[in-house]
Design an enzyme around this catalytic site. Structure first.
Site, PDB file in Angstrom:
ATOM      1  N   GLY B 293      12.280 -16.795  26.877  1.00 53.70           N
ATOM      2  CA  GLY B 293      12.698 -15.395  26.916  1.00 53.70           C
ATOM      3  C   GLY B 293      12.831 -14.820  25.512  1.00 53.70           C
ATOM      4  CB  SER B 294      14.930 -12.036  24.265  1.00 50.01           C
ATOM      5  OG  SER B 294      14.775 -11.331  25.463  1.00 50.01           O
ATOM      6  CB  ILE B 295      15.804 -17.155  22.427  1.00 49.68           C
ATOM      7  CG1 ILE B 295      16.582 -17.804  21.273  1.00 49.68           C
ATOM      8  CG2 ILE B 295      14.875 -18.144  23.101  1.00 49.68           C
ATOM      9  CD1 ILE B 295      17.524 -18.888  21.728  1.00 49.68           C
ATOM     10  CG  PHE B 296       9.208 -17.523  22.182  1.00 51.15           C
ATOM     11  CD1 PHE B 296       9.396 -18.842  21.804  1.00 51.15           C
ATOM     12  CD2 PHE B 296       7.922 -17.033  22.254  1.00 51.15           C
ATOM     13  CE1 PHE B 296       8.319 -19.655  21.522  1.00 51.15           C
ATOM     14  CE2 PHE B 296       6.839 -17.850  21.973  1.00 51.15           C
ATOM     15  CZ  PHE B 296       7.038 -19.164  21.607  1.00 51.15           C
TER      16      PHE B 296
END
Lengths: 374, 662
Positions: B293-296
């Site tokens: 997810g966004s952590i990427f």
């Protein structure tokens, strides 16, 4: 009647065997004695008392003229029968290992069959010598056969298959020596065959023993354990042994290391050297015994000597052949060597009788010797 | 007389005949003895030796596993094992019936085992002292004891997933116990003894066999025991607070790649691991891969900056919250609408559409190349068994929707360890470090046999690009979605993540089931630690910024307080490399303690390592006497004869105690 010197060689051989036995009993029993009685000398102390008693018995019988024993020929049979019958009455006998073979004398246990062996040999020698001329006839047989059968029946009730067999075999040997017809002997033997087969088949343990004898490796941890442990003792002893006292097999690997399996302990600790010596000593003893029979002055002396030496020789053979796996294990001790007072005292007494017989030579041999001196 | 003589001759003949038979029999005896003793004696001698000698391969004592401070995480203790010689047991059924209740075994099964015709069988291994006492009291013939070594984990749950477990024969089955098995295990000493037929030992001699393949070495980990404890406790709290199904946290030193802590919740007690399911024992930090997810997003931005397709300050049209890619419409989280965002703002607000735009500038092939360069899709080689490689499909297979999804962390899977390793490239000048957990292998004499150090995997981006991304990630924490991760005294850069879980049943991304995550590093000026927190399916706060960021903060705050006495402080907000050094007392939330210290000049040593206590004492010019080893558990203030304070600090190497860290 001429007297000559007793057979010193026979006495010496006997004493050597007793000495070896005493040492080996100590070696094989001390650890068991500590475990069970907290005294490593427990067995050897008793055995030494028996050796003393045996020596006394031997001395007495050496000096009692052997013909004198003929007075006891019938008495001995009666005594034997009474004692054997006593064992059959519950509560009288001492039982060990499912067999009731002993009478308690307070300070020691007395194995009746040891006395019976001597008693019957004496009786057979007396009876055959007395009825020498009728030995070819059938009328000769009923009395001794009945006595033999009665005694053996009671001995088998103990049960003590080995002793019963030895008494029967000695009887046959004495008949043979006395000139009995071979056909009669064969007939008697044929009679015993079905009895033997019945005994083997009826007594489960006898059949099992036979099977173990035929294939000990079938169940090496249970039924084959004893004989395999004996093989291992012989094998690990090798030619020269592991050293007296250093054996491992007496540490509960061998059952009864100080009685039935004492030769196995000797084999392990003394090697073939000692085993060969023991066998050789017994052979000398047997040769000397038969030579005494050979030279005896009368038939009674011959038969008594041959009978006694046959008892000792057969016992020794059956024990040694048993622990070496040549015949099924019988539970007989090795005369002079194994622990056990009754056997030791009676065997030494028998040697004493032999020694006494050896003191009387047939005229021919004495005259020959006297001739040689001149 | 002639007849008599004749008869006599017959008698003598028969005597000689009988004697000959006897002689023959005894010659047979002699030959048999010769055969048994001289011919086949040797085979029997071997048999004899075999039956006298008993060999028992004792469970090898395993090497210990140490944390970096030298405390034992996995030790070995000696316990009783019970075996039987069935041939010595007179009645197996009675023996079994008496033994079974004490050992909580099945009596019938035990009886069957004891009835077998063999001379050895285990009754029960590694029994408790109570069981041992009970069996001794029974005094059953044929049942014997032997000492065996058993793995013992003094801190129970601590680092359980990292350490793994050992089987009955002291072979590692999971975790480092498995990975380092060859180093830890030795071939157990063989105890040889001569015994009598009853099994009684006559004398024993332990023969240690030196096997070149197996050695008993100790393994020292990069894991820091106290830090691991903090991380585990805070993670557990976070999991409970957010009612998550599970959680994972890793702390790594980006300068070296050393894993300082690695924790999973739920945890298990290594000492009786059997009662926990495999699922619980799984080290999710390396075995589980998930859609990040966004952590990427920082990695997409970093790639674009490095490639030069995006320059700081470039503005991206965020399509007012709705952007059509192929058949799908991409929306922002919570249906937010952004018009134009810079790359920094895209990260700050975690804009999905912005990320897609950045990725579109980069292109499929370069993006794929950078993902690979960051280490996604391949194992990191951290040294733990069962590591997953994650899934990064090849760029040629990507549809436009796949491509768009990947740019905000969907449609590919990564492992936690990959994420934290990749972040090391951003935290430290664009160089990807290989994460590692085994620091050294030490032999039984304390000599270092093998040492592991930092290992550069590859240069992924330039230091400049890395610095730019770091600055953007500071912004995320200072003013963006990661505000909850803000630390009072240290500047943090980080990124939140909230990945919807793909529901294989419905074939769509679930709304309720998410993976909330936060990854951050500090101090930004000179990152010394990266902390990754992943919460699986939090029920209360589903957003990474709400669930995972506070957990990050709780962990990091304690780490800073306890370990970073050498960290730059946030003198200038947003500034980097100002070079100020942290002073413990400057932290506002420990002001109470600091005032106390100033008044009584009484530092709290509790929970500190010996090294740290001595260092602080030296810095402050205090006299300290110590007692014990391990971690400080108690302290006592005394005045020396000049009236100067003097401290006596007691250390303990026992299990980490809850109270020490309060």
């Amino acid at each position: 009647m001429e007297r000559s010197r007793s057979d010193i060689m026979l006495a010496v051989v006997t004493l050597i065997l007793v000495s070896i036995g005493t040492v080996m009993i100590y070696s094989s029993s001390s650890i068991i004695a500590v475990d069970h009685y907290n005294d490593s000398l427990h067995f050897i102390k008793k055995q030494i008392i028996m050796v003393v008693l045996g020596l006394l018995a031997m001395m007495v019988t050496t000096f009692v003229p052997y013909r004198w024993w003929r007075h006891f020929a019938y008495g001995g049979v009666v005594l034997s029968a009474i004692l054997l019958a006593l064992l059959l009455i519950p509560g009288f006998g001492v039982t060990a290992g499912k067999a009731t073979r002993w009478l308690s004398l307070g300070f020691m246990r007395f194995q009746v069959s040891e006395l019976v062996k001597i008693g019957l040999v004496l009786f057979f020698a007396h009876y055959i010598a007395k009825k020498e001329d009728r030995i070819g006839r059938l009328a000769f047989f009923p009395v001794p056969l009945f006595i033999l059968a009665a005694c053996d029946f009671m001995i088998l009730k103990q049960p003590d298959f080995g002793a019963a067999m030895i008494i029967a075999a000695v009887f046959m040997a004495m008949l043979f020596l006395a000139g009995c017809r071979v056909s009669h002997l064969l007939a008697i033997t044929a009679l015993t065959v079905p009895v033997g087969v019945f005994l083997i088949m009826s007594g489960g343990y006898r059949l099992a023993r036979l099977q173990v004898f035929l294939d000990p490796w079938k169940d090496p941890l249970k039924s084959g354990f004893q004989i395999i442990q004996s093989f291992i003792s012989f094998g690990s002893g090798g030619p020269f042994g592991v050293g007296i006292g250093s054996g491992m097999q007496k540490l509960y690997y061998l059952p009864e290391p100080h009685t039935d399996f004492i030769l196995s302990v000797i084999a392990e600790e003394g090697g073939f050297l000692f085993v060969g010596a023991i066998i050789g000593l017994f052979l000398v003893l047997i040769v000397r015994g038969f030579m005494i029979a050979f030279r005896a002055q009368d038939l009674f002396g011959s038969l008594l000597a041959a009978g006694l030496v046959t008892v000792i020789g057969l016992e020794a053979f059956i024990n040694m052949a048993g622990v070496m796996g040549l015949i099924p294990l019988k539970g007989l001790v090795l005369p002079f060597v194994s622990y056990g007072g009754s056997s030791l005292v009676t065997s030494m007494a028998a040697v004493g009788i032999l020694l006494n017989i050896s003191g009387y030579r047939a005229e021919s041999s004495i005259s020959r010797r006297q001739g040689a001196r001149q | 007389m002639k007849g008599c003589k004749n008869k006599n001759r017959w008698l003598r003949f028969r005597i000689i005949l009988t004697l000959t038979v006897f002689a023959a029999l005894f010659v047979v005896l002699l030959s048999r003895a010769f055969q048994l003793q001289v011919f086949s004696g040797r085979a029997m001698k071997v048999r004899a030796e075999n039956q006298y000698t008993r060999k028992l391969k004792v469970t090898p004592t395993r090497g210990v596993i140490l944390e970096r401070g030298g405390q034992e995480l996995a030790a070995t203790i000696m316990v009783d094992s019970l075996y039987a010689n069935p041939t010595h047991i007179s009645d197996p059924r009675i023996a079994a019936r008496r033994l079974a209740p004490i050992l909580s075994l099945d009596a019938r099964q035990l009886a069957a085992e004891l009835s077998r015709r063999k001379s050895f069988c285990w009754v029960k291994r590694k029994i408790t002292p109570q069981e041992s006492e009970g069996v001794k009291a029974l005094n059953i013939k044929g049942v014997y004891f032997v000492k065996e070594s058993k793995r013992f984990y003094p801190n129970r749950e601590l680092a359980c997933h990292v350490l793994g477990v050992c089987g009955l024969d002291s072979d590692g089955l999971e975790g480092l116990e498995l990975a380092c098995n060859d180093n830890l295990r030795e071939s157990g000493p063989e105890i040889l003894w001569r015994r009598d037929a009853k099994g009684k030992a006559l004398y024993t001699e332990a023969v240690e066999k030196a096997d070149s393949k197996t050695r008993r070495h100790s393994v020292m980990l990069t894991i820091d025991g106290p830090m691991q404890y903090i991380v585990e406790r805070q993670l557990k709290e976070a999991v409970e607070r957010s009612r998550s199904g599970a959680g994972t946290a890793i702390v790594m030193d980006p300068r070296t790649g050393e894993i300082l802590a690695m924790a999973n919740v739920p945890s298990f007690n290594c000492n009786n691991f059997e009662v926990y399911s495999r699922q619980i024992r799984k080290n999710r930090a390396v075995i589980d891969s998930f859609e990040p997810g966004s952590i990427f997003k920082p990695f997409i931005v970093a790639a674009a900056l490095e490639e030069g397709v995006v320059v700081e300050g470039d503005r991206f049209n965020c399509e007012n919250g709705s952007y059509r890619v192929g058949p799908k419409t991409i929306r922002e989280a919570l249906y937010k609408k952004y018009k134009e965002l810079t790359a920094s703002e895209i990260l700050k607000h975690s804009s999905n559409i912005g990320s897609v735009k950045v990725a579109e500038r980069l292109g499929k092939e370069p993006l794929h190349r950078y993902l690979k360069a960051f280490g996604f899709g391949e194992k990191t080689g951290v040294g733990l068994p069962g590591e997953a490689s994650g899934i990064v499909s090849s760029a040629s297979d990507w549809t436009s929707v796949d491509f768009a999804a990947i740019s905000f962390g969907q449609g590919l899977s990564v492992t936690p360890i990959q994420l934290i390793a990749a972040m090391s490239a951003i935290a430290r000048d664009g160089v990807l470090m290989r994460p590692y957990i085994v620091k050294a292998v030490i032999d039984s004499k304390g000599k270092v046999v093998e040492e592991f150090g930092p290992q550069v995997v590859r240069k992924v981006i330039s230091p400049e690009a890395a610095r730019q991304v770091r600055r953007m990630l500071v912004e995320v924490v200072e003013n963006g979605t990661g505000k909850a991760a803000r630390l009072a005294d240290v500047l943090v850069g980080g990124k939140t993540g909230t990945a919807q879980k793909y529901d294989t049943a419905t074939g769509a991304y679930s709304i309720d089931r998410v993976v909330a995550s936060f990854i951050g590093f500090f101090p930004v000026e000179d990152p010394q630690m990266i902390v990754l927190v992943i919460l699986d399916e939090p029920q209360l706060n589903r957003w990474g910024g709400e669930a995972a960021a506070p957990a990050f903060k709780d962990i990091s705050e304690q780490l800073v307080r306890s370990f970073a006495d050498d960290m730059p402080t946030r003198r200038m907000a947003g500034g980097e490399g100002t070079g100020g050094r942290i002073v413990m007392t400057s932290a506002p939330d420990i002001a109470e303690q600091s005032s106390q210290e100033r008044e009584g000049d009484q530092p709290d040593f509790r929970g500190m390592s010996l090294r740290r206590v001595l260092k602080i004492a030296r810095n402050r010019g205090m006299t300290v006497s110590v007692n014990g080893s391990g971690w400080a558990v108690a302290q006592k203030r005394m005045n020396d004869k000049d009236g100067n304070p003097q401290y006596h600090v007691i250390f303990s190497s026992g299990p980490f105690m809850e109270t020490r860290w309060n």
